[in-house]
Design an enzyme around this catalytic site. Structure first.
Site, short mmCIF file in Angstrom:
data_model
loop_
_atom_site.label_atom_id
_atom_site.label_comp_id
_atom_site.label_asym_id
_atom_site.label_seq_id
_atom_site.Cartn_x
_atom_site.Cartn_y
_atom_site.Cartn_z
CB CYS A 171 -34.68 -3.38 34.92
SG CYS A 171 -34.26 -2.19 33.47
CB CYS A 215 -35.90 -5.58 30.23
SG CYS A 215 -34.25 -4.63 30.90
CB CYS A 263 -10.06 -0.14 33.22
SG CYS A 263 -9.22 -1.51 32.25
CB CYS A 283 -10.33 -5.61 33.97
SG CYS A 283 -8.84 -4.69 33.96
CG ASP A 336 -53.48 4.09 44.19
OD1 ASP A 336 -54.06 3.93 43.75
OD2 ASP A 336 -53.07 3.33 45.05
CG ASP A 380 -51.39 -0.29 47.04
OD1 ASP A 380 -51.14 -1.32 45.72
OD2 ASP A 380 -52.35 -1.09 47.47
CG ASP A 396 -51.92 0.74 42.16
OD1 ASP A 396 -53.12 1.07 41.25
OD2 ASP A 396 -51.49 0.91 43.70
#
Length: 991
Positions: free
Chosen positions: A61, A64, A139, A142, A659, A864, A868
């Site tokens: 993401c 990270c 679960c 697995c 912004d 936007d 940014d």
């Protein structure tokens, strides 16, 4: 959908913030840091720069990417670092005198990611995303097993396995590894994989073919399809009479395939007929199949379990049936023993075989899941009962006590629990199902003659629409495809896609989104994006990816699951041993032992109860089910939340950086006043500056060009004079040569930088403009200040009220803008914000975000999503405001599809409600196990005489998973904060 589609709405460039800029950069721009270590002075022009490209594995993401970026920029001598989280790469510009490539690589690995230096670039697409449905996971053990197996494959950059959706998402390098290897790996771990998508840049469709099937005709159809331009692969399934075609949508389409197939004859046998293959075989059909399987298994188990229950617990108290059941057959073995043995055996080994296969697959790979606990518990009860009955048959004195009802009832209750759990889990993804159902089943295709007149209307399956088709949309009908209006005018209800309640006016040239509803008037739509390219498909995929992404709090369940089952087995054995030894050595009174048992049997019952009451499933479902429902509800309200990481960060937000242009303001600036400082015809003035500005994509530049069009009369697409030596000065303005005159259009700092004198009159005009919360743009012609433009961008309705509500939620608001201080302060004062940062470049915004983070704030950036993007990446939560299809998916963690500021409140409130639900789930799941296991072990028995029979323990275990899923499902009834529901914002009531 593959990587290319994900990146369609990625960062498309960076402007200069809200201040004036002549254009946008052509690539993502991240915050720059000091070029050299503090205290070192070096002439930049004389320095040599190095560039290194690294492959970074493990990023999932924007957070990270932010961690990697920060780690690199802490090093001395770093000029710039760009992190591409989607393709798992980092590009770093550095000065070799202070840092080298290996040091940069080690810095990335120090923050927990695997980094390798890429020495050669290829022209091939670097990564693809493969999605696989996995059947048989029960679960978190697995899902963790499958995830570890996929991650160990060379060429896999990232692998995520979601228990709640039963899907795997794999980011991989197609040059190194293929999706077939993922299928084989999942099969080797003991689960059944079904390929959903490979991530290749192509569309797929399946056709059902009716006609004379033989080797000759099959080969003829296959060769005819392969010959079409854009067809990549053709697979024929003779059993299902199905033809699967992979193709490139910009070159061909399904109607072309049907035409080719139907034009193919087979001698006297007649032609073929082709149609879209009936829906089925996807995740929905798998879900229905799984529900039906559990239902059938449960109903069959009842057929055997109910008689077992009656013979062991009801008929024993009725004289007639009791006498019959107590009739001895061989020695002390009775009719009741034999009947219960016969009836429980099918339940144990046939109906309950799924638990044996699940246990075997799990243990074969060195892990233990819920199936292991169930198999051990039921086997202990069953085989002890078999031993007891056989011993009674062999002895004239031994009176047997069997627990056949324990094993049969345990399996029945667990199957009931799994049946209810699967049904409840299916409801968590209803938001996606509703989105996918928005597309109409059929569409009206128009054919035209050479003069553009309609000559034919044909009703076709909407899945047969191809790019550039013209579709007729009647009043009240759904728009069948993304495209633009070629004829007609109407209002379209886009609330199901963007969440915007008011119908949007549409006329020739306006874009439309597939799945929206035409309110009134007939429209002709030209299809531009079909199938997986459509906005609806991209939104669905974004929500699906969000539901795959794990929240950091999920790590708690993952850690517990690694040792949960072995620990439970140990506790179970210890419980049995403790009670057995206590009974053997008279550790408790004989009166505690029920009349139908001995001390060994009592100890065995306690041990089995401990084994079957423990539930790792509830822990594993606590987070993903809440995330699934929360992200789905958000999508239905026009708030796209990109997974658990965004949810977890958003609920902690205590500071929001806004912004200005397009966020606090409407984002459609207009020229409201022009003040000339030299004698000049206004039309000539605008002819010159429009010629320079037409090359820019900045909103202020577009406003100037749009205003200049007024001097051209009714001319729709005016042609402006040629601009030579055009230069865009990021964050300041533009410069160009037009009609042999030097034109400079920009802000005050650009004019001063060019050493052009600003007169007192111009200063006073600028001050007056800024006091009115307008933006002042200066125009210089041949080095002389010639005019001042006042550009206004009005506030969005309700901006002040939203800031006030955020304050009541204890969230601090700040404005960071590239505009001048005067305009910024006026806007901030109008909305009620005290903290203002003006004249900020994109990298300055990101630095401000980092400063706030250093002070301990959890920061959200609302912008936007274009200029940014550095701040959106740097923030703990990036919120991109965009309308419908124009969303910066990669830069932001949350996408607000409407342009309404109140959705910022909705996003934060929904994340808080979702995370509260996750906490409740964990409290229930952990509390259930922490309380249930000691009670099952007999902690209360010495004081109260209360004992938990194994079959009741099994029922409690099944109920725990269902209760966690149902707790998450309560989020479906989420309502926006009441203050938004009743808020009247400048004459507009939020609905």
């Amino acid at each position: 959908m593959g990587t290319k589609q994900l990146s369609l709405a990625c960062i498309r460039g960076t402007g200069a913030g809200d201040g004036y800029s002549g254009g946008l950069l052509g690539r993502p721009h991240y915050p720059s840091m000091p070029k050299y270590p503090k205290g070192v002075v070096v002439e930049v022009e004389e320095a040599t720069e190095g560039r290194v490209l690294l492959s970074v594995s493990g990023m999932s993401c924007s957070a990270c990417a932010g961690s990697v970026e920060k780690a690199v920029k802490r090093l001395p001598g770093i000029k710039e670092a760009v992190v591409d989280v989607l393709n798992n790469r980092a590009q770093v510009l550095f000065y070799p005198n202070f840092v080298n490539e290996e040091t940069i690589r080690e810095a990335i690995e120090d923050v927990g990611f695997e980094a390798t230096i890429i020495t050669e670039e290829t022209n091939e697409k670097s990564t693809q995303i493969c999605r696989i449905l996995i059947k048989g996971m029960t679960c978190t053990t697995c899902s963790s097993t499958v995830e570890s197996a996929l991650r160990s494959i060379h060429g896999v950059h990232r692998a995520q396995v979601a228990l709640a959706t039963e899907e795997a998402e794999v980011l991989y390098d197609p040059i190194i590894v293929s999706h077939n290897q993922f299928i084989k790996t999942i099969e080797d771990t003991g689960f059944e994989p079904i390929l959903i998508s490979t991530g290749e840049d192509m569309s797929n469709i399946s056709l059902q073919i009716d006609g004379p099937w033989n080797d000759f005709s099959i080969n003829m159809i296959q060769e005819s399809l392969q010959a079409l331009p854009g067809v990549v692969k053709v697979d024929m399934d003779t059993n299902l009479r199905k033809c699967s075609v992979s193709y490139k949508a910009d070159l061909t389409g399904p109607r072309s395939f049907i035409k080719v197939i139907e034009s193919t004859g087979s001698g006297s046998s007649g032609p073929f007929k082709a149609k879209i293959f009936p829906k089925g075989g996807g995740r929905d059909s798998h879900r229905h199949e799984e529900i039906n399987q559990y239902k059938r298994s449960f109903m069959w188990s009842l057929v055997f379990t109910v008689p077992v229950f009656l013979t062991s617990m009801v008929f024993m108290y009725i004289p007639g049936p009791k006498h019959l059941l107590d009739t001895k057959i061989v020695n002390m073995m009775t009719v009741g023993h034999l009947v219960r043995w016969i009836l429980s055996t099918p339940v144990q080994f046939f109906i309950g075989r799924r638990f044996y296969t699940g246990s075997y697959k799990s243990l074969r790979h060195g892990s233990a899941n819920m199936d292991v606990l169930i198999a051990l518990g039921t086997n202990a009860a069953y085989f002890y009962s078999v031993y007891s009955v056989l011993r009674a048959a062999a002895s004239p004195h031994f009176e047997a006590t069997d627990f056949f009802e324990t094993s049969a009832m345990l399996i029945s209750f667990i199957l009931l629990g799994k049946y209810l759990e699967v049904m409840a889990k299916g409801k968590t993804s209803e938001a996606i199902a509703k989105l996918m159902d928005l597309t109409p089943d059929t569409a009206t295709l128009l054919s035209f003659d050479s003069q553009g007149n309609v000559v034919n209307e044909e009703e076709i399956d909407s899945r047969l629409i191809q790019r550039n088709d013209v579709i007729k949309i009647l009043p009240g009908a759904k728009v069948a495809s993304d495209g633009f209006v070629t004829w007609g005018q109407s209002h379209v209800n886009e609330s199901m896609i963007t969440g915007e309640a008011r119908p949007v006016g549409k006329r020739k040239g306006d874009p439309v989104i597939g799945g929206t509803v035409n309110e009134n008037g007939v429209l002709h739509i030209k299809a531009t994006r079909v199938g997986s390219e459509s906005a609806l498909s991209q939104i669905v995929q974004l929500v699906e990816s969000a539901q795959m992404a794990k929240a950091p709090v999920q790590k708690l369940a993952d850690r517990i699951s690694k040792f949960f089952v072995p620990l439970v087995i140990f506790f179970s054995f210890s419980t049995w041993l403790a009670w057995f030894l206590a009974g053997k050595f008279d550790g408790y009174p004989k009166s505690w032992i029920p009349s139908s048992m001995d001390s060994f049997q009592l100890a065995l019952q306690f041990g089995i109860s401990v084994m079957v009451i423990a539930c790792p499933c509830a822990l594993g479902l606590a987070t993903p089910t809440a995330v699934m429902v929360g992200t789905g509800i958000g999508a239905s309200q026009g708030v796209l939340i990109k997974g658990g990481q965004a949810l977890e960060s958003a609920h902690k937000v205590d500071c929001i950086v806004f912004d200005k242009t397009g966020t606090l303001t409407i984002g459609k600036p207009q020229v409201v006043n022009t003040r000339l400082l030299k004698n000049m015809v206004l039309k000539e003035f605008y002819e010159l500056i429009a010629a320079a500005e037409v090359n820019s994509e900045h909103p202020l530049a577009k406003a100037i060009v749009e205003y200049a069009k007024k001097f051209r009369g009714d001319e729709e697409n005016p042609v402006w004079a040629e601009a030579q030596n055009f230069e865009s000065i990021t964050g300041h303005g533009v410069r160009a040569i037009v009609q042999n005159k030097e034109i400079i259009v920009g802000n005050k700092s650009l004019i001063l930088k060019k050493n052009i004198n600003i007169s007192i009159d111009a200063e006073e005009i600028l001050t007056e403009i800024e006091e009115l919360a307008q933006t002042g743009i200066l125009v210089c012609i041949d080095g002389q200040l010639t005019g001042v433009l006042a550009i206004s961008d009005p506030l969005k309705p309700g901006a002040r009220e939203v800031i006030s509500i955020l304050g009541s939620m204890k969230v601090k608001s700040i404005v960071v803008t590239g505009d001048n201080w005067g305009t910024a302060n006026s806007i901030a004062k109008e909305v009620g914000i005290d903290d203002v940062i003006a004249e900020a470049k994109p990298e300055d915004k990101a630095e401000k975000v980092k400063e706030l983070q250093a002070l301990g704030h959890v920061v959200a950036m609302v912008g936007d999503g274009i200029n940014d993007s550095p701040a959106l990446v740097a923030a703990d939560v990036g919120m991109a405001i965009g309308a419908g299809t124009d969303i910066a998916i990669e830069a932001a963690d949350i996408v607000l599809m409407k342009s309404n500021l109140e959705d910022v409140i909705t996003a934060i409130d929904l994340s808080r409600k979702t995370f509260t639900r996750i906490r409740l789930n964990y409290i229930w799941a952990l509390g259930y196990n922490l309380l249930g296991i000691p009670i099952a072990a007999g902690v209360l028995f010495p004081f109260t005489g209360f004992r938990l029979p194994p079959w009741i323990a099994g029922a409690a275990m099944a109920a725990s998973s269902v209760s966690v899923v149902c707790c998450s499902l309560l989020l479906k009834y989420y309502k926006r904060p009441r203050m938004l529901e009743t808020l009247e914002m400048q004459g507009i009531t939020t609905v």
